[in-house]
Scaffold this motif. Structure first.
Motif, PDB file in Angstrom:
ATOM      1  N   LYS A 137      31.288  54.653  40.535  1.00  0.00           N
ATOM      2  CA  LYS A 137      30.040  54.262  41.139  1.00  0.00           C
ATOM      3  C   LYS A 137      28.794  54.626  40.444  1.00  0.00           C
ATOM      4  N   LEU A 140      28.511  51.940  37.614  1.00  0.00           N
ATOM      5  CA  LEU A 140      27.837  50.882  38.258  1.00  0.00           C
ATOM      6  C   LEU A 140      26.270  51.096  38.261  1.00  0.00           C
ATOM      7  N   LEU A 145      23.694  47.827  38.637  1.00  0.00           N
ATOM      8  CA  LEU A 145      24.658  47.027  39.669  1.00  0.00           C
ATOM      9  C   LEU A 145      24.447  47.746  41.034  1.00  0.00           C
ATOM     10  N   VAL A 146      24.047  48.700  41.172  1.00  0.00           N
ATOM     11  CA  VAL A 146      23.970  49.283  42.365  1.00  0.00           C
ATOM     12  C   VAL A 146      22.580  50.397  42.293  1.00  0.00           C
ATOM     13  N   SER A 151      19.418  45.259  41.477  1.00  0.00           N
ATOM     14  CA  SER A 151      20.833  45.446  41.334  1.00  0.00           C
ATOM     15  C   SER A 151      21.710  44.447  42.458  1.00  0.00           C
ATOM     16  N   ARG A 154      22.143  41.533  40.427  1.00  0.00           N
ATOM     17  CA  ARG A 154      22.757  41.580  39.246  1.00  0.00           C
ATOM     18  C   ARG A 154      24.317  41.671  39.662  1.00  0.00           C
ATOM     19  N   ARG A 155      24.610  42.334  40.675  1.00  0.00           N
ATOM     20  CA  ARG A 155      25.882  42.407  41.232  1.00  0.00           C
ATOM     21  C   ARG A 155      26.561  40.994  41.681  1.00  0.00           C
ATOM     22  N   GLN A 159      29.834  38.967  40.195  1.00  0.00           N
ATOM     23  CA  GLN A 159      30.762  38.688  41.105  1.00  0.00           C
ATOM     24  C   GLN A 159      30.916  37.256  40.909  1.00  0.00           C
ATOM     25  N   GLU A 166      30.939  37.228  47.152  1.00  0.00           N
ATOM     26  CA  GLU A 166      29.698  37.931  47.353  1.00  0.00           C
ATOM     27  C   GLU A 166      29.893  39.247  48.016  1.00  0.00           C
ATOM     28  N   ALA A 170      31.138  47.729  47.851  1.00  0.00           N
ATOM     29  CA  ALA A 170      31.050  48.571  46.519  1.00  0.00           C
ATOM     30  C   ALA A 170      32.416  49.206  46.535  1.00  0.00           C
ATOM     31  N   LEU A 173      34.905  46.486  45.510  1.00  0.00           N
ATOM     32  CA  LEU A 173      34.518  45.929  44.120  1.00  0.00           C
ATOM     33  C   LEU A 173      35.149  47.059  42.992  1.00  0.00           C
TER      34      LEU A 173
END
Length: 197
Positions: A137, A140, A145-146, A151, A154-155, A159, A166, A170, A173
């Protein structure tokens, strides 16, 4: 515990819980007949079948075979391995009544029988070792991405590029990314996508 390189597709959450005690793999429950309507899980199965390959493990009753055939149809453009459990009469501990056909499902099968079923199917397995340097994490977060501005966008873009739904959590993913990529390759690819000069 054995490590399986392919994603394992099971009928429900209790099957996932049961299997996670003996298998180190991405395990995706389809929630029974919901697979007929759940477009996101269907897309995830298609993507995993094309990238890592999938293993289908369902109960040995008629409902299990119907769900298996639906999953097989979804994954027709990918690599699919079928693992079958034997017909064993009985009832799962958490249930009041046995199934309609009186057979144990995946959640009720012993470790030895489950491991033998994987072996009989020729599933690539090895003693489980955690990746030396998994995607975390924190990675990310570093990639935006988080936890930051834009974010979520972007995530969602990442994806979509990877053919993943979608609405992945987390944690899911991360599980999927760690099956699809080595950390170094993932970091480099994401930097090229989002941090070009």
């Amino acid at each position: 515990m054995i490590k399986i390189n392919q994603a394992v597709i099971v009928e429900g959450k209790y099957d996932k819980i049961r299997l996670s005690n003996i298998v180190d793999a991405v395990i995706i429950p389809v929630n029974g007949f919901s697979i007929y309507k759940d477009k996101e899980t269907a897309e995830l199965i298609k993507t995993l079948a094309r990238t890592t390959g999938i293993v289908i493990l369902t109960d040995s009753d008629s409902a299990g075979f119907q769900i298996r055939n639906k999953i097989k149809d979804l994954a027709r453009d990918g690599k699919v391995t079928h693992v079958y459990i034997p017909d064993i009469e009985g009832k799962e501990k958490r249930k009041r009544e046995p199934s309609k056909q009186g057979l144990l499902g995946v959640e009720g099968i012993s470790d030895d029988i489950l491991l033998k079923a994987f072996e009989n199917a020729g599933v690539t397995a090895q003693k489980a070792e955690k990746p030396k340097d998994p995607i975390t994490k924190s990675d990310l977060l570093d990639l935006g991405l988080v936890g930051g501005q834009n974010s979520a966008r972007r995530r969602a873009e990442l994806q979509k590029k990877l053919g993943l739904p979608e609405r992945l959590s987390a944690n899911m993913l991360l599980e999927i990314l760690n099956v699809m990529y080595l950390k170094e390759d993932f970091m480099e690819e994401v930097k090229q996508w989002f941090f070009r000069d």
